[in-house]
Design a protein around this motif. Structure first.
Motif, PDB file in Angstrom:
ATOM      1  N   ALA A   1      52.792  45.159  31.927  1.00 40.32           N
ATOM      2  CA  ALA A   1      52.356  44.259  32.992  1.00 40.32           C
ATOM      3  C   ALA A   1      53.564  43.765  33.765  1.00 40.32           C
ATOM      4  O   ALA A   1      54.638  43.565  33.203  1.00 40.32           O
ATOM      5  CB  ALA A   1      51.595  43.072  32.400  1.00 40.32           C
TER       6      ALA A   1
ATOM      7  N   SER B   1      50.657  42.000  38.933  1.00 40.79           N
ATOM      8  CA  SER B   1      49.870  43.209  38.687  1.00 40.79           C
ATOM      9  C   SER B   1      48.495  42.843  38.118  1.00 40.79           C
ATOM     10  O   SER B   1      48.277  41.729  37.646  1.00 40.79           O
ATOM     11  CB  SER B   1      50.599  44.154  37.733  1.00 40.79           C
ATOM     12  OG  SER B   1      50.667  43.598  36.437  1.00 40.79           O
ATOM     13  N   GLU B   2      47.593  43.810  38.179  1.00 42.71           N
ATOM     14  CA  GLU B   2      46.259  43.601  37.626  1.00 42.71           C
ATOM     15  C   GLU B   2      46.360  43.325  36.132  1.00 42.71           C
ATOM     16  O   GLU B   2      47.122  43.966  35.422  1.00 42.71           O
ATOM     17  CB  GLU B   2      45.415  44.848  37.860  1.00 42.71           C
ATOM     18  CG  GLU B   2      43.993  44.694  37.392  1.00 42.71           C
ATOM     19  CD  GLU B   2      43.173  45.956  37.614  1.00 42.71           C
ATOM     20  OE1 GLU B   2      42.144  46.081  36.949  1.00 42.71           O
ATOM     21  OE2 GLU B   2      43.579  46.791  38.426  1.00 42.71           O
ATOM     22  N   ARG B   3      45.602  42.358  35.666  1.00 38.33           N
ATOM     23  CA  ARG B   3      45.660  41.979  34.254  1.00 38.33           C
ATOM     24  C   ARG B   3      44.611  42.737  33.459  1.00 38.33           C
ATOM     25  O   ARG B   3      43.497  42.942  33.916  1.00 38.33           O
ATOM     26  CB  ARG B   3      45.451  40.474  34.122  1.00 38.33           C
ATOM     27  CG  ARG B   3      46.578  39.704  34.778  1.00 38.33           C
ATOM     28  CD  ARG B   3      46.303  38.232  34.954  1.00 38.33           C
ATOM     29  NE  ARG B   3      45.667  37.618  33.805  1.00 38.33           N
ATOM     30  CZ  ARG B   3      45.965  36.423  33.343  1.00 38.33           C
ATOM     31  NH1 ARG B   3      46.901  35.707  33.918  1.00 38.33           N
ATOM     32  NH2 ARG B   3      45.331  35.918  32.312  1.00 38.33           N
ATOM     33  N   ILE B   4      44.999  43.162  32.266  1.00 42.57           N
ATOM     34  CA  ILE B   4      44.092  43.848  31.353  1.00 42.57           C
ATOM     35  C   ILE B   4      43.808  42.902  30.189  1.00 42.57           C
ATOM     36  O   ILE B   4      44.727  42.457  29.511  1.00 42.57           O
ATOM     37  CB  ILE B   4      44.728  45.151  30.816  1.00 42.57           C
ATOM     38  CG1 ILE B   4      44.938  46.136  31.951  1.00 42.57           C
ATOM     39  CG2 ILE B   4      43.863  45.756  29.715  1.00 42.57           C
ATOM     40  CD1 ILE B   4      45.699  47.372  31.537  1.00 42.57           C
TER      41      ILE B   4
ATOM     42  N   GLU C   1      38.540  48.489  30.062  1.00 50.86           N
ATOM     43  CA  GLU C   1      39.854  48.530  30.727  1.00 50.86           C
ATOM     44  C   GLU C   1      40.952  48.928  29.739  1.00 50.86           C
ATOM     45  O   GLU C   1      41.821  49.735  30.072  1.00 50.86           O
ATOM     46  CB  GLU C   1      40.191  47.168  31.362  1.00 50.86           C
ATOM     47  CG  GLU C   1      39.306  46.778  32.516  1.00 50.86           C
ATOM     48  CD  GLU C   1      37.955  46.203  32.084  1.00 50.86           C
ATOM     49  OE1 GLU C   1      37.024  46.250  32.894  1.00 50.86           O
ATOM     50  OE2 GLU C   1      37.820  45.736  30.934  1.00 50.86           O
TER      51      GLU C   1
END
Length: 179
Positions: A114, A118-121, A101
């Motif tokens: 971020a 939102s989608e977390r990396i 990712e």
């Protein structure tokens, strides 16, 4: 050293083909640089070349300054591993391989920030903290790594004043590689 069981001949121009399986395992991409050296036992060693790794003292100090001045943990990565850490336990992050990712985010060559919801990396497998920002390190158009702004333990996100030093760090490290 572990044997792979693969034997290759050197051609008349002195070239040797690195098998696809090894390139895939070691994440060696077409056009990447390899460092070649020998050891005392007469072995020839191929190692992925990391321009960020060449800046190790500088990147380590930069990570420490970023973390102290912003209050957020900082990571500096080459294209495969974390090379500098501050604000989090080093054993959890330093020299660890980055996640696909994070690699994908870096390959986009644009900054990532971020936002709530939102989608977390997560930059490293098994890491407890997510990235709040990813800022690619570019030099002469080549992607060399990223400066990663981590979220705090409580999950809080940085404001614009805390993000800006990380953007500047990516630009600075990119310019150092060019020199």
């Amino acid at each position: 050293m572990k044997a792979t069981g693969i034997v290759r001949r050197i051609d008349d121009l002195g070239r040797v083909v690195i098998p696809k399986e090894i390139r895939r395992t070691m994440r060696i991409r077409e056009g990447e640089s390899l460092e070649i050296y020998t050891d005392a036992g007469g072995e020839v060693i191929f190692k992925k070349y990391s321009p960020i790794g060449e800046l190790d003292p500088c990147s380590t100090q930069y990570a420490e300054i970023l973390s102290r001045s912003t209050g957020f943990p900082a990571l500096i990565c080459d294209r495969d591993h974390v090379v500098a850490v501050s604000g989090v336990p080093k054993r959890e992050y330093l020299d660890r391989r980055i996640t696909p990712e994070l690699e994908e985010r870096m390959d986009a060559r644009t900054p990532y920030r971020a936002e709530s919801g939102s989608e977390r990396i997560f930059p490293v497998e098994g890491a407890s903290l997510a990235a709040a920002g990813v800022f690619p390190i570019l030099s002469a158009g080549d992607l060399n790594g990223a400066v990663v702004l981590m979220q705090k333990e409580d999950g809080s996100l940085p404001d614009e004043m805390q993000i800006k030093p990380f953007e500047v760090a990516a630009g600075f490290l990119g310019s150092q590689i060019e020199q």
